[in-house]
Scaffold this active site. Sequence first.
Site, PDB file in Angstrom:
ATOM      1  N   PRO A 123      -4.508 -11.630 -10.187  1.00 44.72           N
ATOM      2  CA  PRO A 123      -4.617 -12.352  -8.881  1.00 44.72           C
ATOM      3  C   PRO A 123      -4.009 -13.607  -8.775  1.00 44.72           C
ATOM      4  O   PRO A 123      -4.051 -14.279  -7.811  1.00 44.72           O
ATOM      5  CB  PRO A 123      -6.316 -12.274  -8.886  1.00 44.72           C
ATOM      6  CG  PRO A 123      -6.584 -12.025 -10.095  1.00 44.72           C
ATOM      7  CD  PRO A 123      -5.665 -11.387 -10.932  1.00 44.72           C
TER       8      PRO A 123
ATOM      9  N   GLU B  48     -12.005  -9.866 -18.092  1.00 46.06           N
ATOM     10  CA  GLU B  48     -12.021 -11.224 -17.511  1.00 46.06           C
ATOM     11  C   GLU B  48     -10.361 -11.269 -17.425  1.00 46.06           C
ATOM     12  O   GLU B  48      -9.935 -12.395 -16.924  1.00 46.06           O
ATOM     13  CB  GLU B  48     -12.318 -12.302 -18.416  1.00 46.06           C
ATOM     14  CG  GLU B  48     -13.925 -12.527 -18.362  1.00 46.06           C
ATOM     15  CD  GLU B  48     -14.377 -12.409 -16.824  1.00 46.06           C
ATOM     16  OE1 GLU B  48     -13.831 -13.271 -16.089  1.00 46.06           O
ATOM     17  OE2 GLU B  48     -15.277 -11.625 -16.501  1.00 46.06           O
TER      18      GLU B  48
ATOM     19  N   ARG C 199       9.668   3.472  -2.966  1.00 42.49           N
ATOM     20  CA  ARG C 199      10.446   4.087  -1.534  1.00 42.49           C
ATOM     21  C   ARG C 199      11.657   3.337  -1.327  1.00 42.49           C
ATOM     22  O   ARG C 199      12.515   3.816  -0.526  1.00 42.49           O
ATOM     23  CB  ARG C 199       9.436   3.869  -0.643  1.00 42.49           C
ATOM     24  CG  ARG C 199       8.932   2.309  -0.333  1.00 42.49           C
ATOM     25  CD  ARG C 199       7.606   2.361   0.442  1.00 42.49           C
ATOM     26  NE  ARG C 199       7.919   3.132   2.056  1.00 42.49           N
ATOM     27  CZ  ARG C 199       8.285   2.644   3.074  1.00 42.49           C
ATOM     28  NH1 ARG C 199       8.711   1.279   2.571  1.00 42.49           N
ATOM     29  NH2 ARG C 199       8.379   3.232   4.053  1.00 42.49           N
TER      30      ARG C 199
ATOM     31  N   ASP D 181      10.914  -0.905   8.860  1.00 39.70           N
ATOM     32  CA  ASP D 181       9.426  -0.946   8.521  1.00 39.70           C
ATOM     33  C   ASP D 181       9.338  -2.672   8.496  1.00 39.70           C
ATOM     34  O   ASP D 181      10.132  -3.622   8.475  1.00 39.70           O
ATOM     35  CB  ASP D 181       9.307  -0.671   7.185  1.00 39.70           C
ATOM     36  CG  ASP D 181       9.321   0.634   6.866  1.00 39.70           C
ATOM     37  OD1 ASP D 181       8.982   1.423   8.065  1.00 39.70           O
ATOM     38  OD2 ASP D 181       9.655   1.281   6.170  1.00 39.70           O
TER      39      ASP D 181
END
Length: 250
Positions: free
Chosen positions: A95, A122, A160, A175
């Site tokens: 993150p 963690e 993709r 897209d």
Amino acid sequence: MPIRIDILTTFPEMFAADAPAALGVSIPARARKAGLVEWHATDIRGYSTDKHRKTDERPFGGGPGMVMMCQPVWDAVMAVEAMDPRPATRILLTPQGQPLRQATVEELARRPRLLLLAGHYEGIDERVIQRLVPLEISIGDYVLSGGELAAMVLMDAVIRLIPGVLGHDESAGSDSFGVAATDPAGRRLLDCPHYTRPRVWEGMEVPEVLMSGDHGKIARWRLEQMIERTKARRPDLFPKIDLSSPPDAG
Ligand code: SAM
């Protein structure tokens, strides 16, 4: 030669290529069967020198949770990298990494080999991260239990874009976030709205222009819609470009 993706994880079963879940269906499965990509999940536990195949320990300094240890992670990376002579782009899903963007996905789809490292608990001991110097990527500002789902998100987005994976009718350029071929300014815009049969549903009609058969007019309308949507929904994405006037789509 297929692009090779290695996933280093303590939950390799999540990546079973033939399981009818996640990457085992739809476009990733099709790409794998066509020999355009291959992926291998390696269990980090298999490289632990601990007799119980332990991969984590309590954090120095105290506090909750467990931390993945350097040794099993480092040995797993070294062993997996040695399985193929092509250099792997090391990626740590975290993150705290740079947010995953389409431009990065496009770049990664051109690499011959990716090595994805999924953390748990963690996270991973900082020293092995410093030694591996991976590209650190986040899939959004929220915290998952583990890096596996993030790795799958990245894999799906990359696969993709591998040349030959999407059919002619499924061009990625149209897209959201792709560089639309119809935009002379070559911007990364959100996609336009789409409609299909029936022509009237619950009293709601499909925009007239899409019925006109005039391809130039339809392309211009779609580009206008893309610009309007981007302006309304994600102005933050394109701070440097002028969205006020649609260029002529030709
Ligand atoms: N303590 C870490 C922190 O706050 O930065 C979070 C650890 S998280 C519970 C466990 C693992 O999930 C991480 O090591 C990472 O691999 C993965 N993960 C969690 N959220 C993620 C995200 N937004 N993007 C990518 N990976 C993520």
